[in-house]
Design a protein around this motif. Structure first.
Motif, PDB file in Angstrom:
ATOM      1  N   ASP A  53      54.402  73.591  60.007  1.00 11.70           N
ATOM      2  CA  ASP A  53      54.945  72.577  59.103  1.00 11.70           C
ATOM      3  C   ASP A  53      55.396  73.136  57.765  1.00 11.70           C
ATOM      4  OD1 ASP A  53      52.405  73.199  58.230  1.00 11.70           O
ATOM      5  OD2 ASP A  53      51.963  71.172  57.530  1.00 11.70           O
ATOM      6  N   GLY A  54      55.507  74.470  57.661  1.00 10.90           N
ATOM      7  CA  GLY A  54      55.893  75.043  56.381  1.00 10.90           C
ATOM      8  C   GLY A  54      54.760  74.952  55.387  1.00 10.90           C
ATOM      9  N   GLY A 231      49.519  75.696  48.955  1.00  5.28           N
ATOM     10  CA  GLY A 231      49.741  75.180  50.295  1.00  5.28           C
ATOM     11  C   GLY A 231      50.586  76.029  51.224  1.00  5.28           C
ATOM     12  N   TYR A 232      50.823  77.306  50.878  1.00  6.17           N
ATOM     13  CA  TYR A 232      51.706  78.120  51.702  1.00  6.17           C
ATOM     14  C   TYR A 232      50.979  78.959  52.753  1.00  6.17           C
ATOM     15  CZ  TYR A 232      55.558  76.898  48.606  1.00  6.17           C
ATOM     16  OH  TYR A 232      56.515  76.203  47.920  1.00  6.17           O
ATOM     17  N   TRP A 233      49.678  79.195  52.608  1.00  3.23           N
ATOM     18  CA  TRP A 233      48.994  80.008  53.605  1.00  3.23           C
ATOM     19  C   TRP A 233      47.498  79.698  53.656  1.00  3.23           C
ATOM     20  CZ3 TRP A 233      45.121  82.908  51.470  1.00  3.23           C
ATOM     21  CH2 TRP A 233      45.254  83.295  50.138  1.00  3.23           C
ATOM     22  N   VAL A 258      43.092  86.122  60.968  1.00  2.51           N
ATOM     23  CA  VAL A 258      44.258  85.366  61.421  1.00  2.51           C
ATOM     24  C   VAL A 258      44.825  84.642  60.205  1.00  2.51           C
ATOM     25  CG1 VAL A 258      45.188  83.628  62.983  1.00  2.51           C
ATOM     26  CG2 VAL A 258      43.264  85.051  63.720  1.00  2.51           C
ATOM     27  N   LEU A 259      46.105  84.877  59.945  1.00  2.81           N
ATOM     28  CA  LEU A 259      46.758  84.287  58.778  1.00  2.81           C
ATOM     29  C   LEU A 259      47.845  83.320  59.229  1.00  2.81           C
ATOM     30  CD1 LEU A 259      47.359  84.217  55.682  1.00  2.81           C
ATOM     31  CD2 LEU A 259      48.915  86.152  56.076  1.00  2.81           C
ATOM     32  N   TYR A 260      47.800  82.099  58.703  1.00  2.00           N
ATOM     33  CA  TYR A 260      48.878  81.131  58.875  1.00  2.00           C
ATOM     34  C   TYR A 260      49.644  81.103  57.560  1.00  2.00           C
ATOM     35  CZ  TYR A 260      46.633  79.440  63.140  1.00  2.00           C
ATOM     36  OH  TYR A 260      46.103  79.349  64.397  1.00  2.00           O
ATOM     37  N   LYS A 261      50.933  81.398  57.628  1.00  3.27           N
ATOM     38  CA  LYS A 261      51.705  81.515  56.387  1.00  3.27           C
ATOM     39  C   LYS A 261      53.116  80.996  56.587  1.00  3.27           C
ATOM     40  CE  LYS A 261      53.490  84.830  53.007  1.00  3.27           C
ATOM     41  NZ  LYS A 261      53.583  86.251  52.580  1.00  3.27           N
ATOM     42  N   ASP A 262      53.631  80.324  55.566  1.00  2.00           N
ATOM     43  CA  ASP A 262      55.030  79.911  55.555  1.00  2.00           C
ATOM     44  C   ASP A 262      55.840  81.022  54.897  1.00  2.00           C
ATOM     45  OD1 ASP A 262      57.451  78.609  55.535  1.00  2.00           O
ATOM     46  OD2 ASP A 262      57.006  77.461  53.733  1.00  2.00           O
ATOM     47  N   PHE A 263      56.755  81.619  55.664  1.00  5.58           N
ATOM     48  CA  PHE A 263      57.568  82.715  55.149  1.00  5.58           C
ATOM     49  C   PHE A 263      58.882  82.237  54.541  1.00  5.58           C
ATOM     50  CE2 PHE A 263      54.477  84.986  57.592  1.00  5.58           C
ATOM     51  CZ  PHE A 263      54.371  86.221  56.970  1.00  5.58           C
ATOM     52  N   GLY A 264      59.041  80.935  54.374  1.00  2.29           N
ATOM     53  CA  GLY A 264      60.173  80.426  53.617  1.00  2.29           C
ATOM     54  C   GLY A 264      61.336  79.987  54.475  1.00  2.29           C
TER      55      GLY A 264
END
Length: 645
Positions: A53-54, A231-233, A258-264
């Motif tokens: 979801d970004g 809220g990005y990762w 384990v990383l959840y990240k929004d890369f843009g």
């Protein structure tokens, strides 16, 4: 956003941009040895997912009893545990926290005894017991007026009573016969409605509805190490006692982190992917994938042949219409919208032809095709509208394949004729026939003016709204604008409006805001369609101008035949011939009324980068659905292996 969208509307331009930008990099894109992530972990010990979801607006809310919590940040996959999980490769359930399947206690199939596996511990060292289950159920019922988590209403409307038997055993009585007990109380597709919380933590809170649970005690083999307050990762770390966790009994997860990240934006993501900065993407557009593959041999799609991507998602993309509002309350209008939607053109423009069409209100998958699709082909071919017109096009897949080859796709990338073509692109869809649509619309007083634009019976221009995601789901965004283009060419002056994730959900659930929405509201994964359709009941309908959030029946469909079939099916084993026959009958009603314009299986464009990790699910190694946002992603975490780089 405007810049991104212009690129998305011109796939070749975007592909060239990616190649030009990536050409500025060193020819050797491999990171140096000992590289660290930007959150301070060794890259070769960190599995990294692009978030679904970004950006999240509630990064500190980790309370699963409340809506809006950081649900897309790994909790279902890594942090929680379910009584029963779903093997997404086969469609069969298995016990995760539960020690096997429940014992049925009565002939009505309303009483169940469940045993927990002993020796499963919360991350703070407290053992999971029946007390946690009972506490969670108590809280769901006691505070259901305050708890906004979507699973709360599901469980409180499903469970009648419950009681503790011993430390590891409890019993549940359901409101109605519950042949789907395992998938309602466990996982059906992407995650559970019933999320067990630690009693010893939550019972200390004065009000669980205001408890953020920011430093969560978890049941899975990972705990939250840190998160981005913007809220990005979110970063997870493997527990030292992972063997005692919810699914530690299945084996050792190899990733320490384990990383959840929004890369843009997609341009930024694509370049980061090429540079091996993350391992699994989520809904990258086909031309971006093509550009990334050209620059990095470690990047690959699900399959080496078209449609390249996995088509096994339980949900399908379709047009949700508010049937409580005129003129969408008329089947002729809904059919006209289907017949003016050039799905071949939409699929080629938005997805480079990488999609599988589905005329039924479900995904055309290897699980569902023999149960529902194959038996209905003769009926579809014989189907006629009120004027005798045959709307079904069984040659859809062959025509699409020919167009794709004419457009320059190599023959080696396309499936061979016959079964392979239908496996790739579907068994058929509706004809593109604006002339027939014009006839249908004229029967309800919607006619074209001198400019070729449709007007309503009162003479005003018909300008329906179609809500689509903005760039938080670029693939859907592109599909939505392509649909809008198709309708406009036919004379329907549709307004395609992009919205963020929050507004998208609000529109879906609010009658006063919904006209049409590109959505995924039909999610049938195996023979059991009740999980997706059981709420199609008149009791769940609200007035057309209601601002109250709906509590089911997202199709806004009042069909006594369907309601009766669903009620009858709720008393049947979901694997029984009659249950499946009822599902076929419901599908016929969906289609006859065009209650939902089902389009295609969700084209899960999920490329992977195998520089640091190998063993991701592929068509040749389909041990699990490849979706990082389903709870079954734990199988990915279990199966991948470090490459040693």
């Amino acid at each position: 956003m405007a810049k991104v969208f212009r690129l998305m509307r011109y796939p070749l331009l975007f592909f060239v941009v990616v190649l030009n930008l990536s050409a500025c990099m060193s020819a050797n894109t491999s990171p140096p040895a000992g590289v660290m992530t930007d959150v301070g972990t060794p890259r070769n010990q960190t599995l990294i997912f692009q978030t679904f979801d970004g950006k999240t607006n509630n990064p500190d809310n980790m309370n699963p009893m409340m809506s809006g919590y950081a649900v897309w940040r790994g909790f279902r996959e890594l942090g929680w545990g379910s009584l029963w999980e779903m093997n997404t490769a086969t469609g069969h359930s298995y016990g995760e926290l539960a020690d096997g399947f429940p014992q049925v206690l009565d002939s009505q199939h309303t009483g169940f005894r469940v045993k927990l596996k002993p020796g499963i511990y919360w991350s703070d060292g407290v053992e999971l017991t029946t007390d946690d289950v009972i506490y969670t159920l108590d809280t769901y019922f006691k505070d259901k007026s305050k708890l906004t988590g979507s699973g709360v209403s599901v469980i409180t409307n499903y469970v009648k009573s419950y009681k503790k038997i011993d430390k590891y055993t409890f019993e549940v009585t359901t409101v109605k016969p519950a042949y789907d007990f395992v998938t309602v109380m466990g996982v059906y597709t992407w995650g559970p409605a019933f999320i067990i919380v630690p009693r010893h933590v939550f019972e200390k809170q004065a009000d669980v509805s205001t408890f953020l649970n920011t430093n969560p005690v978890t049941l899975g083999p990972y705990t939250v190490k840190s998160y981005d307050k913007n809220g990005y990762w979110q970063l997870w770390q493997r527990r030292s006692d992972w063997k005692r966790s919810a699914w530690g009994w299945m084996g050792e997860p190899k990733a320490q982190y384990v990383l959840y990240k929004d890369f843009g934006t997609e341009e930024t993501r694509t370049l980061a992917f090429i540079k091996d900065q993350y391992d699994v993407d989520t809904f990258m557009s086909p031309d971006s994938i093509q550009g990334a593959e050209a620059k990095n041999s470690a990047i690959s799609t699900f399959s080496s042949t078209m449609p390249f991507n996995d088509m096994g998602d339980a949900c399908s993309y379709g047009i949700l219409m508010n049937q409580e509002k005129a003129p969408f309350n008329q089947a002729a209008v809904r059919w006209a919208l289907a017949l003016t939607l050039n799905l071949q053109g939409v699929g080629m423009n938005a997805l480079n032809g990488q999609f599988r069409a589905s005329a039924l209100p479900m995904s055309d998958t290897h699980i569902l095709r023999p149960l529902y699709f194959n038996p209905l082909q003769s009926w579809l071919k014989d189907l006629t509208l009120s004027d005798g017109y045959h709307p079904y096009d069984p040659s859809f897949a062959n025509e699409l394949s020919s167009k794709l080859q004419s457009a320059g796709n190599s023959a080696s990338a396309l499936p061979q004729a016959g079964q392979a073509t239908s496996d790739a692109f579907g068994l058929g869809w509706w004809k593109y026939d604006p002339a027939e649509a014009q006839k249908l619309l004229s029967t309800v007083g919607i006619k074209k003016n001198s400019n070729g634009v449709y007007t309503l019976p009162n003479g005003s221009i018909w300008q329906p709204e179609l809500v689509v995601p903005s760039d938080w789901n670029t693939v859907m965004e592109r599909i939505g604008f392509s649909i809008g283009d198709s309708w406009k060419k036919a004379g329907i002056q549709v307004n395609v409006r992009q919205v963020d994730n929050g507004e998208f959900t609000t529109v879906q659930n609010t009658n006063s805001k919904l006209t049409m929405e590109l959505n995924w509201n039909s999610c049938v994964f195996n023979s059991n369609y009740l999980n997706s359709w059981r709420s199609i009941q008149p009791s769940n309908l609200l007035p057309a101008d209601s601002n109250t959030s709906i509590n089911g029946n997202p199709f806004r469909w009042n069909d006594p035949t369907v309601s009766s079939l669903l009620n009858a099916s709720s008393h049947m084993d979901s694997s029984s011939p009659q249950f499946i026959a009822n599902g076929q009958a419901i599908s016929k009603e969906f289609i006859t009324n065009m209650a939902y314009i089902n389009l295609m299986n969700i084209p899960t464009t999920i490329p992977t980068n195998s520089y640091y990790w190998r063993g991701f699910p592929k068509q040749s190694n389909y041990y699990s659905a490849p979706y990082s946002w389903w709870s079954s992603a734990k199988m990915i975490v279990l199966h991948i292996q470090p490459t040693g780089k």
